[in-house]
Structures are given as C-alpha cells and as structure tokens.
Enzyme design. Structure first.
Site, PDB file in Angstrom:
ATOM      1  N   ALA A  34      75.950  13.639  24.546  1.00  0.00           N
ATOM      2  CA  ALA A  34      75.329  13.157  23.303  1.00  0.00           C
ATOM      3  C   ALA A  34      73.871  13.577  23.143  1.00  0.00           C
ATOM      4  CB  ALA A  34      75.442  11.636  23.229  1.00  0.00           C
ATOM      5  N   ARG A  50      83.061  32.058  38.165  1.00  0.00           N
ATOM      6  CA  ARG A  50      83.903  31.328  37.210  1.00  0.00           C
ATOM      7  C   ARG A  50      84.685  30.203  37.896  1.00  0.00           C
ATOM      8  NH1 ARG A  50      85.492  31.886  32.018  1.00  0.00           N
ATOM      9  NH2 ARG A  50      87.563  31.100  31.499  1.00  0.00           N
ATOM     10  N   GLN A  71      86.941  11.834  32.950  1.00  0.00           N
ATOM     11  CA  GLN A  71      86.999  11.453  31.536  1.00  0.00           C
ATOM     12  C   GLN A  71      88.441  11.232  31.079  1.00  0.00           C
ATOM     13  OE1 GLN A  71      84.502  14.042  29.171  1.00  0.00           O
ATOM     14  NE2 GLN A  71      82.660  13.359  30.229  1.00  0.00           N
ATOM     15  N   VAL A  78      85.481  20.350  23.293  1.00  0.00           N
ATOM     16  CA  VAL A  78      84.586  21.410  22.819  1.00  0.00           C
ATOM     17  C   VAL A  78      83.939  22.112  24.009  1.00  0.00           C
ATOM     18  CG1 VAL A  78      82.501  21.873  21.439  1.00  0.00           C
ATOM     19  CG2 VAL A  78      84.151  20.137  20.672  1.00  0.00           C
ATOM     20  N   HIS A 107      90.067  29.878  24.112  1.00  0.00           N
ATOM     21  CA  HIS A 107      88.746  30.007  23.481  1.00  0.00           C
ATOM     22  C   HIS A 107      87.861  30.802  24.442  1.00  0.00           C
ATOM     23  CE1 HIS A 107      85.050  29.341  21.399  1.00  0.00           C
ATOM     24  NE2 HIS A 107      84.537  28.710  22.430  1.00  0.00           N
TER      25      HIS A 107
END
Length: 327
Positions: free
Chosen positions: A13, A99, A113, A130, A188
């Site tokens: 946030a 990576r 989470q 995201v 993505h």
C-alpha cells in the site's frame, strides 16, 4: 438506499502502483460510482508511516464513497472479510538476483497471503495478483488457499492487453475503443503472445487492415513484450500509473461485466487450449454477473501454437521452481 460498503484489500500500500490505485478505488472507478468501499491496506512494518501519509491524502480528498480505511502489517487483518484483494506488493528483483531467488522470495510472501485469504476473506473474494512474477505468484496464493474456489484467483495481463490495443490503434489508425476481440496468451512476461488474428476495428478485420506479418512478428509482439523494460529505460522507474489503470480495468470488468467484449485475464487453466490444469495462463475472457468465462474454440495456427507453447514452457519452469515450497 446506500449499498453496504465492499471491503477492498490492497497489499504494497505504500508503493508506487498503490499510490496510483488507491485514489481511483476511493473515487468509485473500481466497483462503480454508487458502491461505498472500505480500504484495507497492508504493507511491511517499516512502511506503516508512509501508508499513514497516503491515508492522510485520501482523507484530504473527502471521497464520498470512502467509508473507512484500515492500515495494518498483518495479512489476517488486511484480508478480513475482503470482497476484493489486490495483491500489488511483491519482492522486486534486486541487482545480481537470480530468477529462482526471486521466485522463492515471492513464494514466501504469497504462501502467507494465500493462507490468510483462505482463513479470513469472503468466500467470494476476487483476487488479482499484480506483483511479479504475477502468474506464478497467483498460482502460489491459489495453492495456499485450498478452501477458496480456484476461479477466485487471477493474474494481471490487462496491462499487456492495453499495451497491445494501443499499438494496434497506432498502426491501423483506428480509435483504440473501436478495437475488439484481441487476445493475449500466457505469462505476464516478455514471452506472452498478443494475438490479433480475430480482432476487428469498426467491424473490419484488423489482420486484413494491417496485413503485415513482418510487423506482427518483428515489431508488434516484441514491442508489447518489452514495453515494461522500455518504460524503465525512459523513466528510470517501472510503469506504475499504467499498471494501476490495468488493475482497475481488470477488476471493474470482472465485477461489472464486459458487455460481451473480450478482455484478457490470467486465470487457472481448465485444460483447454492445451494448457495443463491449474496453470495461471492469460486467455481471452468475457465477464458477466461477476464471473469470467474463457472464450472457447478459437483456432490455433502453427505460429500461435509455437508462441503459446513458448510462454507455457516458462510458466511450467516457474511452477516447478516453487513446487518444493508448496506443501
């Protein structure tokens, strides 16, 4: 009669993407101009002061739809009864980091989470990841939340979709809003495959309109794939406002529907298009009544198959790289 407030959790946030995102959510851009929201903001203990500063600014906007704000460093507080969870925070790749190290650092975050969502979120929570690597982070969260439906977990490919729309509009000279039936397949990452074989603009086939295989192969696909890197090169910072905008688009369409139009979402595979089950893979979808439905039965030519398999190979490698971290 005012609607009851919806709870929107946002992680990371205090970060740049959240700074572009939170004010738009509070303004009604995410869930509609008649839907009050309670923001539940998660970040690390050392970022709490910065989050408080953002909340001071949110207060100073006096948004009519902002019904409350929670600030916390505890995922179980942030995700309590959440209707929407935007998982923006992730471990960025630092210099010299392999990576696989990035994958395992993020696996730690997203197992925690996912487990917290499993325990305390609404059973209908809509989760959008995201934070990169978004598809694999979404996969980890989904696998860590066995009591929630798999379909609740999605990854953001809308930024790639919007980037591709913009490139196609510029090339064809057509308004960006007139372009329909674009698909972006896969991860993505620079391996994803933007596919305009089915796309139309004002009812005309874009493939016929553009009619340039060399442009598609050598310019369009790499430009969309490497756009994030090009923005970092130019701006010195990663794309934040455009990423926040794509997150808003993704969730708004999921909740409020797409009126029959195609959009791209990273969703758990059901085995169609030759993608193994549960892999979170970008596909074209249509949204209505708060649900997404993949566009079925599209013809996959040899070039597309090669591109789709290439991005799948990367996703399988990422999945295998975190398998030992998932119980």
């Amino acid at each position: 009669m005012a609607k009851p407030a919806k709870r929107v959790a946002v992680t990371g946030a205090a970060g740049q993407i959240a700074y572009s995102l939170l004010f738009r959510i509070a303004n009604g851009d995410l869930l509609g101009k008649d839907q009050p929201v309670i923001l539940q903001l998660l970040d690390l203990p050392q970022a709490q002061a910065a989050v408080k500063g953002v909340v001071m600014e949110l207060d100073d906007c006096a948004f009519p739809l902002l019904a409350g704000v929670v600030i916390t460093d505890d995922p179980k507080v942030a995700f309590k009864d959440a209707d929407v969870a935007l998982l923006v925070g992730a471990r960025p790749r630092s210099k010299g980091m392999e990576r696989k190290d990035l994958l395992s650092a993020n696996a730690e975050i997203f197992t925690v989470q996912g487990a917290a969502l499993n325990e305390v979120a609404s059973r209908d929570v809509k989760v959008l990841v995201v934070g990169n690597p978004a598809n694999t982070n979404a996969y980890i969260a989904m696998k860590s939340a066995p009591d929630l439906p798999k379909k609740n977990f999605t990854a953001m490919l809308r930024l790639d979709h919007n980037r591709a729309l913009s490139q196609l509009a510029a090339k064809s000279g057509k308004p960006v809003a007139s372009i329909e039936k674009l698909a972006v397949w896969g991860n993505h990452s620079p391996t994803m495959y933007p596919d305009f074989r089915f796309a139309t603009a004002e009812g005309e086939s874009l493939l016929k309109l553009i009619n340039d295989d060399v442009w598609n192969r050598d310019t369009f696909i790499p430009t969309v794939g490497k756009r994030g890197a090009a923005i970092i090169e130019a701006r010195g910072l990663s794309s934040a406002a455009s990423a926040a905008n794509a997150a808003i688009d993704h969730v708004r369409d999921w909740v409020l529907g797409t009126n029959g139009k195609w959009v791209t979402m990273g969703i758990p595979s059901d085995g169609s298009y030759g993608i193994p089950e549960d892999i979170i893979y970008g596909v074209p979808v249509i949204c209505e009544n708060g649900e997404y439905k993949r566009v079925e039965g599209l013809e996959i030519d040899a070039f597309s198959r090669e591109k789709m398999d290439g991005t799948l190979a990367e996703l399988l490698e990422e999945r295998d790289g975190v398998a030992h971290l998932l119980k």
